[in-house]
Design an enzyme around this catalytic site. Structure first.
Site, mmCIF file in Angstrom:
data_model
loop_
_atom_site.group_PDB
_atom_site.id
_atom_site.type_symbol
_atom_site.label_atom_id
_atom_site.label_comp_id
_atom_site.label_asym_id
_atom_site.label_seq_id
_atom_site.Cartn_x
_atom_site.Cartn_y
_atom_site.Cartn_z
ATOM 1 N N LYS A 118 -15.753 -7.513 4.629
ATOM 2 C CA LYS A 118 -14.469 -8.291 5.122
ATOM 3 C C LYS A 118 -14.271 -8.427 6.696
ATOM 4 O O LYS A 118 -13.532 -9.231 7.052
ATOM 5 C CB LYS A 118 -13.128 -7.546 4.661
ATOM 6 C CG LYS A 118 -13.062 -7.494 2.917
ATOM 7 C CD LYS A 118 -11.458 -6.958 2.625
ATOM 8 C CE LYS A 118 -11.354 -7.132 1.132
ATOM 9 N NZ LYS A 118 -10.182 -6.217 0.855
ATOM 10 N N HIS B 22 0.849 -1.178 -0.164
ATOM 11 C CA HIS B 22 -0.062 -0.107 0.030
ATOM 12 C C HIS B 22 1.087 1.327 -0.012
ATOM 13 O O HIS B 22 0.591 2.292 -0.605
ATOM 14 C CB HIS B 22 -0.842 0.041 1.262
ATOM 15 C CG HIS B 22 -2.025 -0.916 1.186
ATOM 16 N ND1 HIS B 22 -2.299 -1.580 2.596
ATOM 17 C CD2 HIS B 22 -2.761 -1.482 0.562
ATOM 18 C CE1 HIS B 22 -3.122 -2.597 2.327
ATOM 19 N NE2 HIS B 22 -3.595 -2.444 1.062
ATOM 20 N N SER C 79 -3.078 -7.816 2.929
ATOM 21 C CA SER C 79 -3.417 -7.837 4.374
ATOM 22 C C SER C 79 -3.693 -9.036 4.975
ATOM 23 O O SER C 79 -3.122 -9.267 5.996
ATOM 24 C CB SER C 79 -4.542 -6.722 4.503
ATOM 25 O OG SER C 79 -4.038 -5.277 4.153
ATOM 26 N N ARG D 83 -2.247 -6.053 -8.644
ATOM 27 C CA ARG D 83 -0.887 -6.919 -8.129
ATOM 28 C C ARG D 83 -0.991 -7.917 -9.409
ATOM 29 O O ARG D 83 0.143 -8.131 -9.898
ATOM 30 C CB ARG D 83 -1.087 -7.515 -6.816
ATOM 31 C CG ARG D 83 -1.006 -6.621 -5.950
ATOM 32 C CD ARG D 83 -1.458 -7.094 -4.631
ATOM 33 N NE ARG D 83 -3.062 -6.896 -4.646
ATOM 34 C CZ ARG D 83 -4.050 -7.117 -3.762
ATOM 35 N NH1 ARG D 83 -3.626 -7.384 -2.679
ATOM 36 N NH2 ARG D 83 -5.326 -6.806 -3.858
#
Ligand code: ADP
Length: 159
Positions: free
Chosen positions: A41, A17, A128, A90
């Protein structure tokens, strides 16, 4: 003033990030991290904790601020006077979701431009969830997150 927003969960912020924030903040006058308050989430950290970690992890960037938001990202962009949204890409697997979201955001507000950046290769596999899993299982996350994030995660999992 050219402003860009950087929306996400940031549960917690990690070096991938930060790599994107470093690059995007150089291209705009101001970058605002927008922490999603409620999402599917079920974050480990509260939005206040996530905001605090972002602030402390980006002190080297003088044109960055952090806010929390609940709702449509394009609405937040408009309200804050931003002209663009930055997202990280990504893998090819990120593309489909990001493409759909960018098209929807364009339809909702064509004045807001979606932008994408690839991080440094060494952060390509970072997310994460994997950082939390490694920390929870006692692995070393030193290379993946700022020291303050490591400290907070270790404290969470020790409790
Ligand atoms: P994740 O998608 O890992 O759950 P977030 O929702 O917090 O993370 O992501 C916020 C933004 O940061 C998204 O645009 C995401 O693509 C980007 N991002 C996440 N991990 C990385 C990484 N390793 N490198 C670059 N960008 C990333």
């Amino acid at each position: 003033m050219k402003r860009i927003i950087y929306p996400g969960t940031f549960d917690p912020i990690h070096n991938g990030h930060i790599d994107i924030a470093n690059r995007a903040s150089h291209l705009f006058d101001e970058l605002i991290f927008v922490v999603a308050i409620n999402n599917e989430k079920e974050p480990l950290l509260s939005s206040a904790e996530r905001e605090n970690l972002i602030t402390r992890s980006t002190v080297h960037l003088t044109n960055v601020r952090v806010e929390s938001f609940d709702g449509l990202v394009v609405n937040y962009a408009k309200r804050s006077g931003a002209i663009a949204i930055i997202r990280g890409l990504r893998h090819v697997s990120d593309f489909e979701f990001e493409f759909q979201m960018a098209m929807m955001n364009y339809n909702l507000n064509p004045d807001i431009t979606s932008m994408f950046m690839m991080p440094d290769e060494k952060y390509i596999h970072l997310n994460s969830t994997i950082v939390k899993d490694v920390a929870r299982l006692g692995g070393d996350i030193t290379d993946y997150v700022p020291d303050i994030v490591k400290k907070v995660l270790l404290a969470k999992y020790k409790a």
